[in-house]
Design a protein around this motif. Structure first.
Motif, mmCIF file in Angstrom:
data_model
loop_
_atom_site.group_PDB
_atom_site.id
_atom_site.type_symbol
_atom_site.label_atom_id
_atom_site.label_comp_id
_atom_site.label_asym_id
_atom_site.label_seq_id
_atom_site.Cartn_x
_atom_site.Cartn_y
_atom_site.Cartn_z
ATOM 1 N N GLU A 211 0.823 -1.216 0.000
ATOM 2 C CA GLU A 211 0.000 0.000 0.000
ATOM 3 C C GLU A 211 0.845 1.249 0.000
ATOM 4 O O GLU A 211 1.980 1.249 0.474
ATOM 5 C CB GLU A 211 -0.816 0.058 1.312
ATOM 6 C CG GLU A 211 -1.924 -0.930 1.425
ATOM 7 C CD GLU A 211 -3.251 -0.390 0.940
ATOM 8 O OE1 GLU A 211 -3.253 0.596 0.168
ATOM 9 O OE2 GLU A 211 -4.280 -0.967 1.331
ATOM 10 N N GLN A 223 -6.738 -7.522 10.836
ATOM 11 C CA GLN A 223 -8.165 -7.589 10.519
ATOM 12 C C GLN A 223 -8.842 -8.532 11.502
ATOM 13 O O GLN A 223 -8.198 -9.402 12.097
ATOM 14 C CB GLN A 223 -8.385 -8.133 9.097
ATOM 15 C CG GLN A 223 -8.173 -7.077 8.021
ATOM 16 C CD GLN A 223 -8.664 -7.529 6.659
ATOM 17 O OE1 GLN A 223 -8.887 -8.714 6.413
ATOM 18 N NE2 GLN A 223 -8.820 -6.581 5.754
ATOM 19 N N GLY A 295 -15.122 -1.778 7.989
ATOM 20 C CA GLY A 295 -14.874 -3.026 7.282
ATOM 21 C C GLY A 295 -15.918 -3.341 6.240
ATOM 22 O O GLY A 295 -16.867 -2.586 6.017
HETATM 23 C C1 FA5 Z 1 -11.523 -6.926 2.897
HETATM 24 O O1 FA5 Z 1 -10.358 -7.111 3.199
HETATM 25 C C2 FA5 Z 1 -12.540 -8.031 2.936
HETATM 26 N N1 FA5 Z 1 -11.851 -9.296 3.102
HETATM 27 C C3 FA5 Z 1 -13.510 -7.767 4.054
HETATM 28 C C4 FA5 Z 1 -14.690 -8.650 4.042
HETATM 29 C C5 FA5 Z 1 -14.704 -9.809 4.812
HETATM 30 C C6 FA5 Z 1 -15.814 -8.348 3.270
HETATM 31 C C7 FA5 Z 1 -15.808 -10.642 4.801
HETATM 32 C C8 FA5 Z 1 -16.913 -9.152 3.254
HETATM 33 C C9 FA5 Z 1 -16.904 -10.301 4.030
HETATM 34 P P1 FA5 Z 1 -11.240 -4.342 2.574
HETATM 35 O O2 FA5 Z 1 -10.148 -4.402 1.597
HETATM 36 O O3 FA5 Z 1 -12.242 -3.262 2.395
HETATM 37 O O4 FA5 Z 1 -12.046 -5.693 2.631
HETATM 38 O O5 FA5 Z 1 -10.603 -4.208 4.033
HETATM 39 C C10 FA5 Z 1 -11.402 -4.330 5.194
HETATM 40 C C11 FA5 Z 1 -11.031 -3.252 6.191
HETATM 41 O O6 FA5 Z 1 -9.645 -3.323 6.519
HETATM 42 C C12 FA5 Z 1 -11.205 -1.836 5.680
HETATM 43 O O7 FA5 Z 1 -12.541 -1.423 5.799
HETATM 44 C C13 FA5 Z 1 -10.319 -1.070 6.608
HETATM 45 O O8 FA5 Z 1 -10.943 -0.854 7.869
HETATM 46 C C14 FA5 Z 1 -9.185 -2.037 6.798
HETATM 47 N N2 FA5 Z 1 -8.073 -1.712 5.894
HETATM 48 C C15 FA5 Z 1 -7.990 -1.938 4.566
HETATM 49 N N3 FA5 Z 1 -6.817 -1.538 4.071
HETATM 50 C C16 FA5 Z 1 -6.129 -1.055 5.120
HETATM 51 C C17 FA5 Z 1 -4.807 -0.511 5.280
HETATM 52 N N4 FA5 Z 1 -3.960 -0.410 4.261
HETATM 53 N N5 FA5 Z 1 -4.415 -0.109 6.520
HETATM 54 C C18 FA5 Z 1 -5.270 -0.249 7.567
HETATM 55 N N6 FA5 Z 1 -6.493 -0.764 7.490
HETATM 56 C C19 FA5 Z 1 -6.934 -1.169 6.286
#
Ligand code: FA5
Length: 351
Positions: A211, A223, A295
């Protein structure tokens, strides 16, 4: 000259007897061993003496110097011992003094928030399931309905560990905790393949993404995945569970919202946001817009249920995946995610 040396020694030793403290001792040292002391003057005059006198006087002067230095050393030790004895005899226990604080270690804010999340979900009947951080492409993507080359993979820039000779199944650092869904379902389904037991678990752990780091994005973050599978589970169960979680964590006034979204492994899918109570939804350093994206969530896609060994005709389920640091930022009012892994005591000591 020899007579003069004897006299110097006598006077110096007599003067030393009178010395009672460190300051007087230093004055004595300067007077009798210092550069302009009578003894040192004898040394400086040696050159002017007759050749046969020189070694005799020189040796005598050296002996006097050694004697004075030894006397100085023992006087100094005597004074030190006396001062110590005095301090000990004066020492008293003052029970009215405030106690000395003990520096205690403490838990990292990340550990604190994770433990709090375990507690909240345990109250709702969720068990903790741990899954691996190093995954295959198959589990991280393919079994979750991201086929090879699927554009949704671009949402999660990936660290590849081993690609050579592995074709379409390279080894990766997991980009999300979702592959744990498949591992957990398969493990449960293996217990009773005809009638797999219901699942209600959370899967916490580190995930890795290539990232651009900023105040809300890190390359390594936690997560918390959730998965509930059973007969008759609906989207209302998902909404109720997440809303209740927010209230248990942030208090009954916590406001939440669901926004329609897309993930290949859930259908329908929704982003889950919590209103920032640091700014009351106005927008601040912590949230940006008044709401913090916590999330993703949704109903488990039939293909994913099938891949986990659960018949989608008989079972439904919901899943969610939160950013743990995002939750901690909201709870503790932390404006920048980069503080978490910097190990700066000024930050850590606030928790
Ligand atoms: C996911 O990773 C999906 N696996 C989530 C999910 C699980 C959806 C089960 C449906 C069912 P996403 O890429 O949006 O989704 O990341 C989820 C959360 O992780 C984000 O909403 C945010 O809170 C956190 N996140 C994502 N990227 C970062 C980052 N680079 N640094 C910190 N937190 C992050």
């Amino acid at each position: 000259m020899l007579e003069q040396l004897k006299e110097i020694e006598r006077t110096a030793l007599a003067a030393l007897e009178a010395v009672q403290d460190e300051a007087a001792l230093e004055t004595w040292r300067v007077a009798y061993l210092g550069r302009s002391s009578p003894l040192m003057q004898v040394f400086s005059k040696l050159g002017a003496l007759a050749k046969e006198e020189r070694p005799v006087v020189g040796q005598a002067a050296n002996e006097v110097k050694k004697a004075l230095e030894a006397a100085f050393g023992s006087r100094s030790e005597m004074l030190r011992q006396a001062a110590l004895a005095r301090a000990l005899s004066e020492e008293r226990l003052d029970v009215t003094l405030p106690g000395r604080p003990i520096a205690r270690g403490r838990l990292h804010p990340d550990t604190q928030i994770l433990r709090e999340l375990y507690r909240v979900f345990a109250e709702m009947g969720f068990q903790v399931y741990r899954s691996r951080e190093v995954e295959s492409d198959e589990y991280n993507f393919q079994l979750l309905n991201f086929p090879v080359g699927h554009p949704a993979r671009d949402m999660q820039d990936t660290y590849f560990i081993e690609a050579e000779g592995r074709g379409d199944n390279p080894i990766v650092l997991r980009t999300h905790t979702s592959p744990g869904q498949i591992r957990a379902m398969r493990e449960m389904a293996a217990l009773n393949p005809q009638n797999p037991p219901p699942v209600r678990i959370i899967l916490p752990g580190m995930v890795y993404r290539y990232e651009q780091v900023d105040a809300r994005h890190e390359t390594q973050f936690d997560q918390l995945e959730g998965l509930a599978v059973g007969p008759g589970i609906t989207f209302s169960d998902l909404k109720g569970t997440l809303t209740d979680m927010a209230r248990r964590l942030f208090g009954p006034q916590a406001r939440t919202r669901f926004r329609a979204s897309f993930f290949p492994f859930t259908e329908p899918s929704a982003e889950f946001d919590i209103e920032c109570f640091q700014c009351g939804g106005k927008g601040c350093d912590v949230c940006g817009s008044g709401w913090l994206e916590i999330g993703g969530s949704g109903m488990v896609h039939p293909v994913v249920l099938q891949n986990g060994g659960y018949d989608p005709a008989r079972y439904t389920g919901f899943a969610f995946g939160f950013g743990v640091q995002r939750i901690a930022m909201l709870k503790y009012g932390i404006p920048d995610i980069r503080y978490f892994w910097e190990n700066d005591l000024r930050f850590l000591e606030q928790f």
